[in-house]
Scaffold this motif. Sequence first.
Motif, PDB file in Angstrom:
ATOM      1  N   ILE B  10      14.863 -10.133   8.068  1.00 25.99           N
ATOM      2  CA  ILE B  10      13.729 -10.754   7.363  1.00 25.99           C
ATOM      3  C   ILE B  10      12.440  -9.994   7.681  1.00 25.99           C
ATOM      4  O   ILE B  10      11.632  -9.702   6.795  1.00 25.99           O
ATOM      5  CB  ILE B  10      13.606 -12.257   7.754  1.00 25.99           C
ATOM      6  CG1 ILE B  10      14.811 -13.036   7.221  1.00 25.99           C
ATOM      7  CG2 ILE B  10      12.309 -12.847   7.226  1.00 25.99           C
ATOM      8  CD1 ILE B  10      14.907 -14.467   7.719  1.00 25.99           C
ATOM      9  N   ASP B  11      12.260  -9.640   8.954  1.00 31.65           N
ATOM     10  CA  ASP B  11      11.042  -8.903   9.352  1.00 31.65           C
ATOM     11  C   ASP B  11      10.971  -7.542   8.671  1.00 31.65           C
ATOM     12  O   ASP B  11       9.919  -7.126   8.196  1.00 31.65           O
ATOM     13  CB  ASP B  11      11.009  -8.722  10.880  1.00 31.65           C
ATOM     14  CG  ASP B  11      10.801 -10.043  11.603  1.00 31.65           C
ATOM     15  OD1 ASP B  11      10.386 -11.004  10.931  1.00 31.65           O
ATOM     16  OD2 ASP B  11      11.072 -10.106  12.819  1.00 31.65           O
ATOM     17  N   LEU B  13      12.461  -6.577   5.830  1.00 30.48           N
ATOM     18  CA  LEU B  13      12.231  -6.759   4.388  1.00 30.48           C
ATOM     19  C   LEU B  13      10.763  -7.130   4.135  1.00 30.48           C
ATOM     20  O   LEU B  13      10.163  -6.696   3.157  1.00 30.48           O
ATOM     21  CB  LEU B  13      13.150  -7.850   3.830  1.00 30.48           C
ATOM     22  CG  LEU B  13      14.640  -7.482   3.760  1.00 30.48           C
ATOM     23  CD1 LEU B  13      15.477  -8.725   3.467  1.00 30.48           C
ATOM     24  CD2 LEU B  13      14.877  -6.431   2.674  1.00 30.48           C
ATOM     25  N   GLY B  14      10.211  -7.912   5.051  1.00 28.60           N
ATOM     26  CA  GLY B  14       8.806  -8.339   4.910  1.00 28.60           C
ATOM     27  C   GLY B  14       7.814  -7.201   5.033  1.00 28.60           C
ATOM     28  O   GLY B  14       6.651  -7.336   4.662  1.00 28.60           O
ATOM     29  N   ILE B  19       6.388  -7.817  -0.707  1.00 29.71           N
ATOM     30  CA  ILE B  19       7.364  -8.816  -0.223  1.00 29.71           C
ATOM     31  C   ILE B  19       6.704  -9.643   0.879  1.00 29.71           C
ATOM     32  O   ILE B  19       6.383  -9.125   1.946  1.00 29.71           O
ATOM     33  CB  ILE B  19       8.637  -8.144   0.347  1.00 29.71           C
ATOM     34  CG1 ILE B  19       9.238  -7.139  -0.640  1.00 29.71           C
ATOM     35  CG2 ILE B  19       9.665  -9.188   0.777  1.00 29.71           C
ATOM     36  CD1 ILE B  19      10.025  -7.712  -1.760  1.00 29.71           C
ATOM     37  N   SER B  23       9.681 -14.393   0.318  1.00 31.73           N
ATOM     38  CA  SER B  23      10.538 -13.497  -0.466  1.00 31.73           C
ATOM     39  C   SER B  23      11.521 -12.787   0.450  1.00 31.73           C
ATOM     40  O   SER B  23      12.698 -12.624   0.110  1.00 31.73           O
ATOM     41  CB  SER B  23       9.693 -12.464  -1.200  1.00 31.73           C
ATOM     42  OG  SER B  23       8.802 -13.090  -2.064  1.00 31.73           O
ATOM     43  N   ALA B  24      11.034 -12.356   1.630  1.00 26.98           N
ATOM     44  CA  ALA B  24      11.899 -11.656   2.585  1.00 26.98           C
ATOM     45  C   ALA B  24      13.058 -12.550   2.998  1.00 26.98           C
ATOM     46  O   ALA B  24      14.216 -12.112   3.079  1.00 26.98           O
ATOM     47  CB  ALA B  24      11.091 -11.235   3.805  1.00 26.98           C
ATOM     48  N   GLN B  25      12.743 -13.816   3.227  1.00 22.31           N
ATOM     49  CA  GLN B  25      13.783 -14.772   3.632  1.00 22.31           C
ATOM     50  C   GLN B  25      14.811 -14.967   2.505  1.00 22.31           C
ATOM     51  O   GLN B  25      16.016 -14.992   2.743  1.00 22.31           O
ATOM     52  CB  GLN B  25      13.098 -16.105   3.962  1.00 22.31           C
ATOM     53  CG  GLN B  25      14.011 -17.148   4.538  1.00 22.31           C
ATOM     54  CD  GLN B  25      13.236 -18.392   4.919  1.00 22.31           C
ATOM     55  OE1 GLN B  25      12.292 -18.333   5.691  1.00 22.31           O
ATOM     56  NE2 GLN B  25      13.630 -19.515   4.361  1.00 22.31           N
TER      57      GLN B  25
END
Lengths: 244, 199
Positions: B10-11, B13-14, B19, B23-25
């Motif tokens: 998640i981190d 992607l964030g 994003i 959205s990352a989640q």
Amino acid sequence: MPLYRDEAVVLRTHKLGEADRIVTMLTREHGKVRAVAKGVRRTASKFGARLEPFMVADVQLYEGRSLDIITQAESVGSYGADITTDYGSYTAASAMVEAADKLTEAEASLQQYLLLVGALRSLARREHGASLTLDSYLLRALSIAGWAPSFNDCSVTGAPGPHSAFVVQLGGVVADAVAPPGAPRLDSNTLLLLSSLLTGDWAAADDADERTRSQASGVVAAYTQFHLDRGLRSLEHVDRRTTA
Amino acid sequence: MYDGIVQELIDELGRLPGIGPKSAQRIAFHILQTETFDVTHLAEVLMTVKEKVRFCDVCGNVTEQELCNICRDPRRSAATICVVEEAKDVVAIERTREFKGLYQVLGGAISPIDGIGPDDLRIRQLMQRLADGTVTEVIIATDPNLEGEATATYLSRMLMHLDLRVTRLASGLPVGGDLEYADEVTLGRAFEGRRLVEN
């Protein structure tokens, strides 16, 4: 107060998502505001051009949880187009808005707002050299923020001037008795120009020769970089060649 | 906060542009629920892109070889260079099928506030391409925003002493829009750039 209206000068923008922007503005009554402008990167955007840096706009905002949302914008002063036609003016204006961004917070400062709008207007109208306008703006903006330099009386003892030793860390010129060894010395013309830029004596400032302007710019840059947290990134890109 | 590797995904992607945390989640849980084959393919594509894709030695466009498709194409006119900020702009102009010349991708626009000056862009490479006199026209197609306009001003100052035609893309009203909704800056540009109606 979910919906409010204010006059604002755009300091900078950041891309957000597909077509939005985060706009950082210095407002007349609400201090520095960061707000989302939705869809402004699309070519058909109704107010994209009004929310570019250096533009002064009458904006309506909706108070959000973290960022406000701009719902309307009308131009009050569109200085961006005139400023970008001269590269020196563009780099000077960039340094001004970066300084304003660092010197202001959420509390309103009408003085800072009026000073910035006046400086951008002056740049757009080519009233004075861009480099001189920038130096004057920086000295005055720092003064309003509480870091007024002294160019005549000793900044440590208050002893009446003139003094020639200039120490950025001590706030301006200092008497010989308190000047640290090796302190840089400024000639009387440079000190006169710096005083003129601080007080807005444009007749005297415009008369200064190239060498004096260059020395004064160096002093202003050193003074600014010392007092602003992490300095100004724009200052090293300011094009002083064409702005005299 | 999730445990270990899920939170790490998640981190990561964030950190991608555009994003946010939510959205990352969402993307992370989509990946968790996707077939292994699809995820492996995505990971392979990401690795291949980083290994193979590079910038064209001539124009700065993205390519998998030394020269991009456009620079290798003998049918393109070498007399005209269109200067754009990003490789994405090349794709946008190519979609018009109006331009048959070559490109120079600067890699951004001059933005002192972000610490980007002329030396950080591929302006020196452009000047080197113009040195042999083959190019007769440079079209400046930087974005019609503040940084793009300032970059165009800088380029025109650099190019004004050379013996070539320097043009700038027209600005004005979007096709399909209503005049009454146009802002004054855009409308003003449209007036400045008006053209003669030929009978």
